[in-house]
Write a protein that holds these residues in place. Structure first.
Motif, PDB file in Angstrom:
ATOM      1  N   ASP A  51       0.818  -1.222   0.000  1.00  0.00           N
ATOM      2  CA  ASP A  51       0.000   0.000   0.000  1.00  0.00           C
ATOM      3  C   ASP A  51       0.844   1.260   0.000  1.00  0.00           C
ATOM      4  N   SER A  52       2.069   1.161   0.530  1.00  0.00           N
ATOM      5  CA  SER A  52       2.936   2.337   0.614  1.00  0.00           C
ATOM      6  C   SER A  52       4.393   1.902   0.487  1.00  0.00           C
ATOM      7  N   GLU A  53       5.252   2.882   0.253  1.00  0.00           N
ATOM      8  CA  GLU A  53       6.680   2.585   0.172  1.00  0.00           C
ATOM      9  C   GLU A  53       7.200   2.088   1.515  1.00  0.00           C
ATOM     10  N   ALA A  54       6.712   2.665   2.599  1.00  0.00           N
ATOM     11  CA  ALA A  54       7.141   2.243   3.934  1.00  0.00           C
ATOM     12  C   ALA A  54       6.788   0.774   4.178  1.00  0.00           C
ATOM     13  N   SER A  55       5.607   0.386   3.769  1.00  0.00           N
ATOM     14  CA  SER A  55       5.186  -1.007   3.930  1.00  0.00           C
ATOM     15  C   SER A  55       6.039  -1.937   3.067  1.00  0.00           C
ATOM     16  N   ALA A  56       6.351  -1.516   1.859  1.00  0.00           N
ATOM     17  CA  ALA A  56       7.205  -2.317   0.973  1.00  0.00           C
ATOM     18  C   ALA A  56       8.600  -2.450   1.572  1.00  0.00           C
ATOM     19  N   ARG A  57       9.128  -1.374   2.139  1.00  0.00           N
ATOM     20  CA  ARG A  57      10.449  -1.422   2.782  1.00  0.00           C
ATOM     21  C   ARG A  57      10.457  -2.408   3.945  1.00  0.00           C
ATOM     22  N   GLU A  58       9.408  -2.378   4.746  1.00  0.00           N
ATOM     23  CA  GLU A  58       9.302  -3.311   5.880  1.00  0.00           C
ATOM     24  C   GLU A  58       9.279  -4.761   5.391  1.00  0.00           C
ATOM     25  N   THR A  59       8.538  -5.015   4.327  1.00  0.00           N
ATOM     26  CA  THR A  59       8.434  -6.365   3.785  1.00  0.00           C
ATOM     27  C   THR A  59       9.782  -6.856   3.253  1.00  0.00           C
ATOM     28  N   VAL A  60      10.463  -6.014   2.480  1.00  0.00           N
ATOM     29  CA  VAL A  60      11.767  -6.394   1.920  1.00  0.00           C
ATOM     30  C   VAL A  60      12.786  -6.585   3.038  1.00  0.00           C
ATOM     31  N   ASP A  61      12.779  -5.698   4.012  1.00  0.00           N
ATOM     32  CA  ASP A  61      13.706  -5.813   5.133  1.00  0.00           C
ATOM     33  C   ASP A  61      13.470  -7.123   5.891  1.00  0.00           C
ATOM     34  N   ALA A  62      12.211  -7.458   6.126  1.00  0.00           N
ATOM     35  CA  ALA A  62      11.883  -8.709   6.811  1.00  0.00           C
ATOM     36  C   ALA A  62      12.337  -9.921   5.992  1.00  0.00           C
ATOM     37  N   ALA A  63      12.146  -9.873   4.672  1.00  0.00           N
ATOM     38  CA  ALA A  63      12.577 -10.977   3.814  1.00  0.00           C
ATOM     39  C   ALA A  63      14.092 -11.160   3.886  1.00  0.00           C
ATOM     40  N   CYS A  64      14.816 -10.058   3.901  1.00  0.00           N
ATOM     41  CA  CYS A  64      16.275 -10.129   3.994  1.00  0.00           C
ATOM     42  C   CYS A  64      16.711 -10.698   5.344  1.00  0.00           C
ATOM     43  N   ARG A  65      16.135 -10.189   6.413  1.00  0.00           N
ATOM     44  CA  ARG A  65      16.532 -10.623   7.751  1.00  0.00           C
ATOM     45  C   ARG A  65      16.156 -12.078   8.028  1.00  0.00           C
ATOM     46  N   GLN A  66      14.989 -12.500   7.542  1.00  0.00           N
ATOM     47  CA  GLN A  66      14.480 -13.816   7.896  1.00  0.00           C
ATOM     48  C   GLN A  66      14.876 -14.934   6.942  1.00  0.00           C
ATOM     49  N   LEU A  67      15.217 -14.601   5.691  1.00  0.00           N
ATOM     50  CA  LEU A  67      15.479 -15.665   4.719  1.00  0.00           C
ATOM     51  C   LEU A  67      16.659 -15.391   3.794  1.00  0.00           C
ATOM     52  N   LEU A  68      16.722 -14.243   3.197  1.00  0.00           N
ATOM     53  CA  LEU A  68      17.657 -14.018   2.102  1.00  0.00           C
ATOM     54  C   LEU A  68      19.111 -13.867   2.540  1.00  0.00           C
ATOM     55  N   ALA A  69      19.343 -13.263   3.700  1.00  0.00           N
ATOM     56  CA  ALA A  69      20.711 -13.035   4.174  1.00  0.00           C
ATOM     57  C   ALA A  69      20.967 -13.813   5.454  1.00  0.00           C
ATOM     58  N   ASN A  70      22.163 -14.343   5.571  1.00  0.00           N
ATOM     59  CA  ASN A  70      22.616 -14.967   6.811  1.00  0.00           C
ATOM     60  C   ASN A  70      23.300 -13.860   7.611  1.00  0.00           C
TER      61      ASN A  70
END
Length: 83
Positions: A51-70
């Protein structure tokens, strides 16, 4: 709205990067002796519906922290653009 995230993941500077070392040696074998400190990482591109850039940033950050990056061995950064 659709956003595109360009994510870069690199091993932390204090972590040995054997793949980067192998590439550096290969470049030196090709007489490219001015190249030094080669690091190999990952580049990930993904699309996010948010819905917003802030929400997209939160989603991408969570994906990086939880799965994409060690996070023990890697650090990440990303840029976000509208699709």
């Amino acid at each position: 709205m659709k956003y595109i995230a360009q994510i870069n993941i690199m091993t932390r500077p204090e972590i040995l990067d054997p793949q980067g070392k192998a590439v550096k040696l290969g470049l030196h074998n090709l007489q490219m002796d001015t190249i030094d400190n080669v690091r190999i990482g990952k580049h990930i591109r993904l699309e996010v519906d948010a819905d917003s850039e802030a929400s997209a940033r939160e989603t991408v950050d969570a994906a990086c922290r939880q799965l994409l990056a060690n996070l023990i061995m890697e650090e990440y950064s990303f840029e976000l653009h509208t699709a």
